[in-house]
Motif scaffolding. Structure first.
Motif, short mmCIF file in Angstrom:
data_model
loop_
_atom_site.label_atom_id
_atom_site.label_comp_id
_atom_site.label_asym_id
_atom_site.label_seq_id
_atom_site.Cartn_x
_atom_site.Cartn_y
_atom_site.Cartn_z
N TYR A 160 -3.27 -6.31 -5.28
CA TYR A 160 -4.65 -5.85 -5.53
C TYR A 160 -5.16 -6.32 -6.89
O TYR A 160 -6.31 -6.70 -7.04
CB TYR A 160 -4.69 -4.31 -5.45
N GLU A 162 -1.81 3.64 8.68
CA GLU A 162 -2.40 2.60 7.80
C GLU A 162 -3.85 2.33 8.18
O GLU A 162 -4.74 2.33 7.33
CB GLU A 162 -1.63 1.27 7.95
N SER A 175 2.67 0.61 3.57
CA SER A 175 3.19 0.23 4.87
C SER A 175 3.77 1.47 5.54
O SER A 175 4.42 2.29 4.88
CB SER A 175 4.28 -0.83 4.67
N LYS A 180 -7.30 3.32 6.07
CA LYS A 180 -8.20 2.23 5.62
C LYS A 180 -9.66 2.55 5.93
O LYS A 180 -10.55 2.04 5.25
CB LYS A 180 -7.77 0.90 6.26
N ARG A 213 -3.45 0.90 0.47
CA ARG A 213 -2.35 -0.05 0.70
C ARG A 213 -1.06 0.69 1.03
O ARG A 213 -0.97 1.91 0.90
CB ARG A 213 -2.16 -0.91 -0.55
N ASP A 235 -8.77 0.56 -3.17
CA ASP A 235 -7.74 -0.08 -2.35
C ASP A 235 -6.99 0.99 -1.54
O ASP A 235 -6.74 2.08 -2.05
CB ASP A 235 -6.74 -0.83 -3.26
#
Ligand code: PLP
Length: 472
Positions: free
Chosen positions: A199, A371, A389, A375, A387, A385
């Motif tokens: 980022y 995820e 996983s 978002k 982010r 941001d």
């Protein structure tokens, strides 16, 4: 995947919330306390838990969005784990594992870890948690090179913003500057490199160029210090407390190649990323395609039901560590609680549950949905941001999305978002301007939807309050 608890409703003593709050404030020195707040406000006492929920002493119930602290992977209130621990505690709660003594759960768990880990990691050194695992590892790595006749190989490479714990050496490995404010560090042993922060990578660099840039920096640092002076590189596969930083594609494999070429051991700190958080028992090989010489784990290993850390060591390193010393010499390292039977019994039951309930599979199924749904929060004014996983996610709050400028520290934006979420029944973790979401691995899609709806409201309320206070 069920999100209901397996805990029976038994009578429990009523707790005196006010008295406990006072005792805590007067006598308990908490880790990571902001005393400017603590001295007035004390702590929220979490007293009960159940599946994906925790409850405070006042009876408020929350969805646990942080799995305790990245650890309650199988969820709260698992009676089976409690029973396994009680059985072990009443059969044989403790006996030494020094020298020629061992116990059944420690032996069983070591074999199970060897089975679950990448195939070359077959030897386990136990500790009490993540910091002690990392600390013990560095001691063993130094010993390893001493025994190979390379006593100059002492320096450990780590990264800025890494979190490896707070024992003296682990806190030096840690690269989060604020973690060491006004504390001393053992700087002669550790050199920090740049973290991999996609980022905030240099303007105009593609991800692939950024990867080249980080690998070149690594190679330059090795050349500068001299490979003969470097023992190991330690890294979290995805940085956790430092901001859930996912490295560019190929980074880990390329760094591993540089390590191999320079006789530098690769240590993966999988205290967070192991035990399912990224959808596999260990992520180094399964997710990132690397074969570290050493993997450290803790937290999810026992789902936090008992303190435990483990260092998984390759056959090659073990061969050196296990070469007998001269007469009277032993491998003089380890803890009273290395291989604690009750902790190991908890870990064995935890792993059994993970396998039986296909918890890694749940993370692989629900993780991408988490995820994707998180978002959708990017439209909020402050969300620069989103982010991470699978079940390891983070929101980075900013004042301006184009320039990525941060809000002033006094705005306490992470705290504001977390407080707004908590008011609405969800606990997430504030870390400076960040908010971390790292739930128990039993969340399903419905829970994700509820959580994202709460966060949506919490972020809107945060923007409003920041505007009211003239921060936006
Ligand atoms: C990657 C990592 N390593 C080490 C540690 C330290 O573990 P512990 O707090 O159990 O000592 C942590 C704790 O959060 C961690 O996230």
């Amino acid at each position: 995947m069920t999100t209901t608890s397996t805990r029976p409703t038994t009578e429990r003593p009523v707790l005196d919330a006010q008295s406990l709050w006072q005792k805590d404030k007067d006598h308990f020195i908490h880790p990571f306390t902001d005393f400017s707040v603590f001295k007035d406000e004390g702590c929220d006492l979490i007293t009960d838990s159940d599946g994906i929920y925790v409850q405070d002493a006042k009876g408020n119930r929350f969805i646990d969005g942080i799995a305790g602290l990245w650890c309650v992977n199988v969820g709260h209130g698992r009676r089976e784990i409690g029973e396994a621990m009680a059985d072990q505690a009443t059969r044989m709660a403790y006996f030494s594992t020094f020298n020629n003594l061992s116990n059944a759960p420690a032996a069983e768990l070591a074999a199970k870890l060897a089975e679950l880990a990448p195939s070359h990691l077959n030897h386990v050194f136990y500790s009490c948690g993540g910091s002690t695992a990392n600390d013990a590892t560095i001691r063993l790595v130094h010993y390893y090179f001493n025994r190979l006749g390379k006593p100059e190989k002492k320096r450990i490479l780590s990264r800025n913003n890494a979190y490896h714990g707070t024992t003296y050496l682990a806190s030096t490995l840690t690269g989060i500057a604020s973690n060491n404010w006004e504390f001393d560090t053992l700087d002669h042993l550790v050199t920090h490199l740049s973290e991999a922060n996609c980022y905030r990578r240099p303007e105009g660099m593609s991800e692939a160029e950024y990867c080249d840039h980080l690998v070149e920096e690594f190679e330059a640092k090795v050349a500068e210090i001299g490979a003969d002076n470097i023992a190991a590189f330690i890294a979290e596969p995805i940085m956790g407390a430092g901001g859930v930083l996912v490295a560019p594609e190929g980074y880990h494999a390329r760094i591993q190649a540089v390590c191999r070429a320079n006789d530098i051991l690769l240590i993966a700190d999988e205290v967070v990323t192991a035990f399912g958080r990224l959808g596999h028992f260990f992520s180094s090989e399964a997710v990132f395609g690397i074969q570290p010489d050493i993997i450290n784990c803790a937290k999810g290993l026992s789902s936090g039901y008992a303190p435990l850390g483990a260092t998984l060591i390759s056959d090659e390193v073990y061969e050196v560590l296990s070469t007998p010393q001269g007469p009277g010499g032993v491998l003089s390292t380890g803890f009273t609680y290395s291989g604690h039977p009750v902790s190991c019994a908890a870990a064995l039951k935890n792993i059994e549950i993970m396998e039986r309930e296909a918890i890694c599979e749940n993370v692989r199924e629900v993780g991408p949905y988490l995820e994707q749904q998180l978002k959708t929060l990017s439209h909020h004014t402050t969300v620069g941001d989103v982010r991470g996983s699978h079940f390891m996610m983070c929101l980075e709050n900013v004042a301006d999305k184009d320039t990525k400028t941060l809000l002033p520290v006094e705005a306490r934006v992470g705290d504001r978002v977390a407080a707004e979420a908590q008011k609405r029944g969800l606990i997430i973790r504030p870390v400076g301007h960040l908010n971390i979401v790292s739930p128990p691995l039993i969340w399903n899609r419905e829970t994700v939807d509820r959580v994202v709806a709460i966060l949506d409201e919490a972020l809107a309320a945060t923007t409003a309050s920041l505007k009211e206070d003239d921060y936006l």
